[in-house]
Scaffold this active site. Structure first.
Site, PDB file in Angstrom:
ATOM      1  N   SER A 280      16.543  -5.763  11.366  1.00 31.12           N
ATOM      2  CA  SER A 280      17.487  -6.144  10.442  1.00 31.12           C
ATOM      3  C   SER A 280      16.805  -5.895   9.091  1.00 31.12           C
ATOM      4  O   SER A 280      15.658  -5.777   9.032  1.00 31.12           O
ATOM      5  CB  SER A 280      17.378  -7.704  10.532  1.00 31.12           C
ATOM      6  OG  SER A 280      17.620  -8.376   9.193  1.00 31.12           O
ATOM      7  N   GLU A 293      25.836  -4.040  21.861  1.00 38.36           N
ATOM      8  CA  GLU A 293      26.899  -4.717  21.151  1.00 38.36           C
ATOM      9  C   GLU A 293      27.980  -3.678  20.635  1.00 38.36           C
ATOM     10  O   GLU A 293      29.331  -3.872  20.753  1.00 38.36           O
ATOM     11  CB  GLU A 293      26.631  -5.197  19.758  1.00 38.36           C
ATOM     12  CG  GLU A 293      25.917  -6.595  20.098  1.00 38.36           C
ATOM     13  CD  GLU A 293      25.018  -6.985  18.797  1.00 38.36           C
ATOM     14  OE1 GLU A 293      25.589  -7.877  18.290  1.00 38.36           O
ATOM     15  OE2 GLU A 293      23.963  -6.420  18.410  1.00 38.36           O
TER      16      GLU A 293
END
Ligand code: ARG
Length: 468
Positions: A280, A293
């Site tokens: 992140s 994902e």
């Protein structure tokens, strides 16, 4: 934009509007099939020469020109021109540039309608084979993973609620079965893809004495289409391909969803390798399952490609309609997406870290052995419905006191059924709960080992010459 006279321009007195030229051009997409287009043309010209429709010398010179174009395309130095509309006219134009007006004979007894269908089938044949190889490699990875974790017990779920314990290997082999069927579907489609439309002309065939079997054989097609209108107007082979892609992606998407759940802090069943996760930009501690994902996310796009193809075709009268130019982008995109996803998964899964302790702990919680208590009573003659009720009451009692079934004393169990003996505790033990399920295809270790060896055998037979 200065325009050459268009290759079909004879009956036109005005030049094409620039926006129209841009809107109708497809070369950015269909140049993906450039080599197939050249190969289709070579086969066509060889046949024209053999049939005396062109002289042998003309055919030889055209083939030579096409070989030169092939070399340019492979070297990446072919100059694609948007104003030449599509891959076919780019190549024909380049041929005439190279060998002069003789290049104009290439299109004798042919239409772009049979040409484009030929190109797409040739391209798909290769593309499907790539997918089949990727599926084979991926299935091998799944079997390896299952075999490595034959001793790991995890919760099996229904409704995402803990149901009964299973072996992790059993869970993985369920995916092996899905991908085995996916591969079989692609394999079976090859015989429908391998039918040559070349020689169908625009829609009605041609008066030239062509030899359709010869071009089909030269291109490695196994059959020739029986109806020229069907040959140019049908795209069930692309709809079928996209359908197979969509199904395989849905399987990958479900696996992705599980890996995302399993790698969450709440589950803690697995750790994904650093190499296949990302961080992140703000939260320094984060490690995100982005590959999973994106596979899940891209599945939507591939299903959309299938839907777009079905909708594009559904209102088309026979035979060719320009709508059908829209058939290619989705096919190319879906193939690339599926291939990438399979390759990524094949490289990611071998380095998956499995937390057997966490899985086992979760499998032992939540009364996952309740069915075994009911089965125990049923084996002793209690009707299963009643055994279910008795066990349910014991579960309710345990829930109130925060106990596991196996923590109840024998006396307390016997208050609900006198058929319960001291041997009940063996039946409620986690490993026994798994190993009790010995029915064919069940999760007992012996059954799962048998699944592994059947899978190994199937993969081995495929690798042998003549294997699927
Ligand atoms: N670019 C066209 C396609 O992909 C090729 C066939 C065009 N035929 C025609 N009659 N305009 O479908």
């Amino acid at each position: 934009m200065a325009q050459d006279k268009r290759m079909w321009g004879g009956r036109f007195t005005e030049v094409t509007d620039h926006q129209v030229a841009d809107f109708t051009a497809s070369v950015e997409v269909d140049r993906t099939m450039a080599l197939e287009d050249v190969h289709g043309s070579i086969a066509h010209v060889v046949m024209l020469g053999a049939q005396g429709i062109l002289t042998e010398d003309e055919a030889r010179r055209i083939v030579q020109g096409l070989r030169g174009i092939e070399t340019d395309i492979q070297a990446g130095c072919f100059r694609w021109r948007n104003d030449l509309e599509d891959v076919h006219m780019n190549i024909e134009h380049a041929l005439t540039d190279r060998i002069g007006p003789l290049g104009g004979k290439l299109h004798t007894a042919r239409s772009r309608n049979d040409q484009v269908a030929t190109d797409l089938r040739l391209w798909l044949r290769k593309a499907v084979q790539e997918i089949i190889h990727a599926l084979q490699a991926f299935r091998t990875v799944l079997v390896d993973l299952a075999e490595t974790h034959l001793d790991v017990i995890m919760p099996g779920y229904t409704h995402l609620q803990v149901a009964q314990p299973v072996l992790l290997a059993h869970h993985i082999l369920a995916y092996y079965e899905m991908f085995t069927r996916d591969e079989a579907r692609f394999g079976e489609s090859l015989k429908r893809i391998g039918v040559s439309p070349l020689g169908a002309g625009a829609l009605a065939g041609t008066g030239f004495p062509i030899d359709r079997r010869k071009t089909a054989a030269l291109l490695g097609f196994t059959a020739v289409s029986r109806n020229s209108m069907d040959a140019v107007a049908s795209r069930d082979f692309t709809m079928e391909f996209l359908s197979h892609c969509a199904i395989a992606m849905v399987h990958l998407s479900r696996l992705s969803e599980e890996l995302i759940l399993w790698s969450s802090q709440e589950f803690g069943f697995v750790t994904l390798p650093d190499s296949h996760t990302t961080g992140s930009s703000i939260m320094p501690q984060k490690k995100n399952p982005d590959v999973c994902e994106l596979v899940r996310g891209k599945t939507g796009g591939v299903c959309g490609n299938l839907m777009a193809q079905l909708m594009m075709m559904k209102g088309l009268p026979l035979a060719y309609n320009r709508d059908m130019q829209e058939d290619k982008a989705g096919v190319f995109e879906a193939q690339r997406t599926l291939l990438n996803a399979l390759q990524l998964y094949a490289s990611m899964l071998p380095t998956l870290q499995v937390h057997a302790d966490r899985m086992r702990e979760a499998a032992g919680r939540s009364y996952s052995n309740a069915t075994d208590l009911a089965d125990y009573l049923a084996r002793k003659g209690t009707p299963f419905r009643e055994a279910h009720e008795v066990t349910g009451r014991l579960v309710a009692l345990c829930l109130k006191e925060g106990l596991a079934l196996e923590s109840l004393t024998l006396e307390r169990m016997q208050t609900l059924s006198s058929l319960i003996d001291a041997d009940i505790y063996e039946h409620l033990a986690l490993a026994q709960v798994v190993n009790a399920r010995t029915s064919y295809g069940g999760t007992a270790r012996a059954q799962v080992e048998a699944q592994v060896s059947r899978a190994r055998q199937a993969l081995k037979e495929q690798r042998q010459p003549g294997g699927g």
